[in-house]
Design an enzyme around this catalytic site. Structure first.
Site, PDB file in Angstrom:
ATOM      1  CG  HIS A  84      -0.471  -0.037   2.531  1.00 38.60           C
ATOM      2  ND1 HIS A  84      -0.307   1.096   3.291  1.00 38.60           N
ATOM      3  CD2 HIS A  84      -0.067  -1.061   3.319  1.00 38.60           C
ATOM      4  CE1 HIS A  84       0.156   0.763   4.485  1.00 38.60           C
ATOM      5  NE2 HIS A  84       0.321  -0.539   4.536  1.00 38.60           N
ATOM      6  CG  ASP A  86      -3.152   3.792   2.364  1.00 38.66           C
ATOM      7  OD1 ASP A  86      -2.523   2.744   2.097  1.00 38.66           O
ATOM      8  OD2 ASP A  86      -4.109   3.812   3.167  1.00 38.66           O
ATOM      9  CG  ASP A 117       2.453   0.597   7.957  1.00 42.23           C
ATOM     10  OD1 ASP A 117       2.073   0.056   6.918  1.00 42.23           O
ATOM     11  OD2 ASP A 117       1.722   0.729   8.966  1.00 42.23           O
ATOM     12  CD  GLU A 150      -3.169  -1.838   5.514  1.00 46.51           C
ATOM     13  OE1 GLU A 150      -3.282  -2.854   6.220  1.00 46.51           O
ATOM     14  OE2 GLU A 150      -2.808  -0.738   5.989  1.00 46.51           O
ATOM     15  CD  GLU A 151      -1.812   2.203   7.419  1.00 46.35           C
ATOM     16  OE1 GLU A 151      -2.562   1.735   8.278  1.00 46.35           O
ATOM     17  OE2 GLU A 151      -0.584   1.993   7.395  1.00 46.35           O
ATOM     18  CG  ASP A 177       2.119  -3.591   5.285  1.00 50.32           C
ATOM     19  OD1 ASP A 177       2.835  -2.680   5.746  1.00 50.32           O
ATOM     20  OD2 ASP A 177       0.884  -3.504   5.204  1.00 50.32           O
ATOM     21  CG  HIS A 210     -23.557  25.875  36.474  1.00 45.38           C
ATOM     22  ND1 HIS A 210     -23.040  25.309  37.617  1.00 45.38           N
ATOM     23  CD2 HIS A 210     -23.103  27.156  36.440  1.00 45.38           C
ATOM     24  CE1 HIS A 210     -22.309  26.202  38.254  1.00 45.38           C
ATOM     25  NE2 HIS A 210     -22.329  27.343  37.555  1.00 45.38           N
ATOM     26  CB  THR A 312     -17.818  24.704  36.329  1.00 36.96           C
ATOM     27  OG1 THR A 312     -18.317  26.001  36.041  1.00 36.96           O
ATOM     28  CG2 THR A 312     -16.639  24.818  37.286  1.00 36.96           C
ATOM     29  CB  SER A 396      -5.314  -6.193  11.176  1.00 40.57           C
ATOM     30  OG  SER A 396      -5.545  -6.371  12.553  1.00 40.57           O
ATOM     31  CG  HIS A 424      -0.054   3.008  12.578  1.00 42.57           C
ATOM     32  ND1 HIS A 424      -1.264   2.376  12.713  1.00 42.57           N
ATOM     33  CD2 HIS A 424       0.447   2.598  11.393  1.00 42.57           C
ATOM     34  CE1 HIS A 424      -1.484   1.599  11.653  1.00 42.57           C
ATOM     35  NE2 HIS A 424      -0.450   1.720  10.852  1.00 42.57           N
TER      36      HIS A 424
HETATM   37  N1  BES Z   1       1.314  -2.947   8.112  1.00 43.24           N
HETATM   38  C1  BES Z   1       0.282  -2.774   9.065  1.00 43.24           C
HETATM   39  C2  BES Z   1      -0.075  -4.048   9.796  1.00 43.24           C
HETATM   40  C3  BES Z   1       1.053  -4.706  10.559  1.00 43.24           C
HETATM   41  C4  BES Z   1       2.030  -3.971  11.190  1.00 43.24           C
HETATM   42  C5  BES Z   1       1.081  -6.068  10.640  1.00 43.24           C
HETATM   43  C6  BES Z   1       3.064  -4.602  11.866  1.00 43.24           C
HETATM   44  C7  BES Z   1       2.082  -6.697  11.334  1.00 43.24           C
HETATM   45  C8  BES Z   1       3.084  -5.965  11.945  1.00 43.24           C
HETATM   46  C9  BES Z   1      -0.955  -2.212   8.377  1.00 43.24           C
HETATM   47  O1  BES Z   1      -0.637  -1.125   7.553  1.00 43.24           O
HETATM   48  C10 BES Z   1      -1.914  -1.699   9.404  1.00 43.24           C
HETATM   49  O2  BES Z   1      -1.581  -0.771  10.076  1.00 43.24           O
HETATM   50  N2  BES Z   1      -3.114  -2.274   9.467  1.00 43.24           N
HETATM   51  C11 BES Z   1      -4.154  -1.780  10.312  1.00 43.24           C
HETATM   52  C12 BES Z   1      -5.469  -2.396   9.954  1.00 43.24           C
HETATM   53  C13 BES Z   1      -6.342  -1.604   9.033  1.00 43.24           C
HETATM   54  C14 BES Z   1      -7.671  -2.290   8.875  1.00 43.24           C
HETATM   55  C15 BES Z   1      -6.486  -0.177   9.425  1.00 43.24           C
HETATM   56  C16 BES Z   1      -3.890  -2.134  11.740  1.00 43.24           C
HETATM   57  O3  BES Z   1      -3.328  -3.189  12.046  1.00 43.24           O
HETATM   58  O4  BES Z   1      -4.286  -1.318  12.599  1.00 43.24           O
HETATM   59 MN    MN Z   2       0.975  -1.531   6.355  1.00 42.87          MN
HETATM   60 MN    MN Z   3      -0.361   0.630   8.930  1.00 38.94          MN
END
Ligand code: BES
Ligand code: MN
Ligand code: MN
Length: 455
Positions: A84, A86, A117, A150-151, A177, A210, A312, A396, A424
Site C-alpha cells: 500500500h 497510503d 509502513d 489499506e490504512e 508489510d 452547569h 465548570t 492486521s 503509526h
Molecule cells: N502494516 C500494518 C499491519 C502490521 C504492522 C502487521 C506490523 C504486522 C506488523 C498495516 O498497515 C496496518 O496498520 N493495518 C491496520 C489495519 C487496518 C484495517 C487499518 C492495523 O493493524 O491497525
Molecule cells: Mn501496512
Molecule cells: Mn499501517
C-alpha cells in the site's frame, strides 16, 4: 552480482523512495486526496520504469489501485505482490524530531511517515523487480497490486478483487508489510490478527449543563462512558462481552511452546517502551498476548471542555473509539454485533448510547508447508545465513483473508520492518539495512519460488 548492483545503486534507490515519502498520501484525510493520487501516479511511473507492462490506475469509489503485470511466460509461476502507498496521519506533529514528509537519515535509518509502513517495504519489490529485469533473471511472472486505502480498512478492495479475478490469477501473494524479529534473527509472519473497530457515543441531558447547578443529579456522559469502557475488561485482562471468546481457537501446548521459543527479551521490551511493567491477559506471555490472543482497547476518547483553564460544565455528550483485535476463528461481523448488543445493554437508563461500526478485518494464518513458504525460507537462508522463525504478528492486514477466500491464494508475509520502527507513531523510521537486505531477499525469493515450482 546482485549485492554489488544494490550497493552501487543504493543512493538512487533511496532518493527515489524519498521522493515517494515526500508525498503526504494520508488516506484518512480528504484534505490529502490529490496527494494520495499523486503517490499512486508516482508508483505507476516507477513500475513502468522498472519494466512492468500495462501499469494502470484502477479507479475505485475511494483512492485508486495501481495494477501492473509482467508476464514472461504463462507456463511459469506467478507472484502477485501486494502493498500500500497510503499512510497513516502524521499527527501529533509536534512530537516529530524532523518533519514527517521530509525524509531524513539519522543513524542509518530513514525517518518519515510511511518509511516502513508501507512505502519503504513496498518499494523494495519495485527495486527487486528492476534488478531481475536488468540482469535478465526474471524467472516468474509478476503482478503488482498496490492500493491506497489499506490504512482506512480497504473498503473498496473486495469489489476490485471480484472484478479483477482473472487478472489477479497467481500462484502466491507476496507481501512486505510486517515485522522481523531483528536483523540478527530473521522471521516470517504466519499469523495476523483481525479487527473490529467501533465508535460509541453516550448522551445525557439535551444540552451542556452547569456542573454546580446539575452535578450529582444528572448523568455525566464522560463518567458513564469511562465506567462502561472499564467494565469491558475484567481484572484478569479478559474481555467481558458475552460470547467474545466462543470461537477463539486455543493453541496446543506444542504450538504455545514453539511460539515462545522465538527470541524475546522482556526487560529490553519494557526499556524500549519506557514502562516499568507490562499488562495483559493473565496466564499468557507477551508474545501470546499480541500474537494469538484477542484484546480490546480504547483508541480515543473525547467530550466536555478540554481548552485552557477551567470551565465548570457537565457535558451533554461523550464519545470513544474502541478497537478489538481478533484471532482465528473470530469473525469481525459477529464480534461487532456482540459488542453492539452488549454495549447497549450495559448503559444506564440515565443516558442514551449510539454504537457505530467502522471497518473490520478477518484474522489470518498462512501455511508453513507450502512451496512458497519454503522458497521464502530458502531466500532468508541464502541471504541471511540463518533460517527464519515463523511468528505471529499482532497487527492486521485484512486482505490476506480476502485473497484466500476470493482467489484461493495463500500469502507469504515477508516483512522487513521492526516492531520498534514506530509505525503509526511520531518518528516512524525504517533501517537502510533492512531496506537493502529486503531487496536482496526478495530477489532470492523469486529464484527459489521458480525453482520449487519446476521440480
Ligand atoms: N502494516 C500494518 C499491519 C502490521 C504492522 C502487521 C506490523 C504486522 C506488523 C498495516 O498497515 C496496518 O496498520 N493495518 C491496520 C489495519 C487496518 C484495517 C487499518 C492495523 O493493524 O491497525
Ligand atoms: Mn501496512
Ligand atoms: Mn499501517
Amino acid at each position: 552480482m546482485i549485492k554489488q548492483y544494490i550497493t552501487s545503486h543504493k543512493d538512487r534507490f533511496l532518493s527515489e523512495l524519498f521522493e515517494l515519502l515526500r508525498i503526504p498520501s494520508v488516506s484518512a484525510d480528504s484534505k490529502y486526496k490529490a496527494d494520495v493520487r499523486k503517490a499512486a501516479e508516482y508508483v505507476k511511473e516507477k513500475l513502468q520504469e522498472a519494466g512492468v507492462d500495462k501499469v494502470a490506475l484502477v479507479e475505485t469509489k475511494g483512492h485508486p489501485i495501481v495494477f501492473g503485470e509482467k508476464i514472461i511466460d504463462p507456463s511459469k509461476p506467478t507472484i502477485l505482490v501486494y502493498g500500500h502507498y497510503d499512510v497513516q496521519p502524521a499527527d501529533p506533529l509536534e512530537l516529530w524530531n524532523t518533519p514527517p514528509f521530509e525524509p531524513t537519515v539519522r543513524d542509518e535509518k530513514i525517518y518519515a511517515r510511511g518509511a516502513c509502513d508501507d512505502k519503504g517495504q513496498m518499494y523494495m519489490h519495485i527495486k527487486a523487480f528492476e534488478i531481475l529485469m536488468k540482469h535478465n533473471l526474471l524467472s516468474c511472472n509478476v503482478k503488482f497490486m498496490i492500493e491506497g486505502e489499506e490504512e482506512v480498512g480497504s473498503d473498496n478492495l473486495p469489489v476490485f478483487v471480484k472484478e479483477y479475478r482473472d487478472q489477479l490469477k497467481a500462484d502466491v501473494i507476496l507481501i512486505s508489510d510486517t515485522s522481523l524479529i531483528s536483523l540478527n534473527q530473521p522471521s516470517i509472519t504466519v499469523g495476523l490478527r483481525g479487527l473490529s473497530y467501533m465508535e460509541v457515543e453516550v448522551t445525557g441531558a439535551n444540552r451542556d449543563l452547569h456542573s454546580g447547578v446539575y452535578g450529582g443529579a444528572v448523568a455525566n456522559p464522560i463518567n458513564v462512558l469511562a465506567q462502561m469502557i472499564t467494565s469491558l475488561m475484567d481484572e484478569n485482562g479478559h474481555v467481558t462481552i458475552p460470547g467474545f471468546y466462543d470461537s477463539v481457537k486455543d493453541l496446543s501446548a506444542a504450538e504455545r511452546e514453539a511460539l515462545n521459543k522465538a527470541p524475546f527479551d522482556l526487560s529490553e521490551y519494557k526499556k524500549e517502551l519506557g514502562i516499568e511493567d507490562v499488562r495483559g491477559e493473565k496466564g499468557y506471555t507477551t508474545l501470546e498476548r499480541t500474537g494469538v490472543r484477542p484484546t480490546l482497547d480504547c483508541n480515543g476518547i473525547w467530550g466536555g471542555y478540554t481548552g485552557e483553564g477551567a470551565k465548570t460544565v457537565l457535558p451533554s455528550k461523550a464519545s470513544a473509539k474502541i478497537s478489538m483485535r481478533l484471532v482465528p476463528d473470530q469473525d469481525p461481523n459477529v464480534i461487532t454485533e456482540l459488542f453492539t448488543k452488549h454495549f447497549i445493554s450495559i448503559a444506564p437508563q440515565s443516558v442514551k448510547v449510539k454504537v457505530i461500526a467502522h471497518h473490520g478485518g478477518q484474522p489470518a494464518v498462512t501455511p508453513t508447508d507450502s512451496k512458497a513458504y519454503q522458497a521464502a525460507e530458502k531466500a532468508f537462508e541464502e541471504v541471511w545465513g540463518k533460517s527464519p522463525i515463523p511468528t505471529r504478528d499482532g497487527g492486521s492486514i485484512p486482505i490476506v483473508a480476502l485473497f484466500k477466500k476470493e482467489l484461493g491464494l495463500d500469502t507469504v508475509l515477508m516483512g522487513f520492518g521492526l516492531d520498534s520502527d514506530a509505525l503509526h507513531s511520531p518518528n516512524e523510521h525504517y533501517g537502510i539495512k533492512n531496506f537493502l537486505i529486503g531487496i536482496e531477499t526478495i530477489v532470492a525469493f523469486h529464484k527459489h519460488f521458480a525453482a520449487s515450482k519446476s521440480e
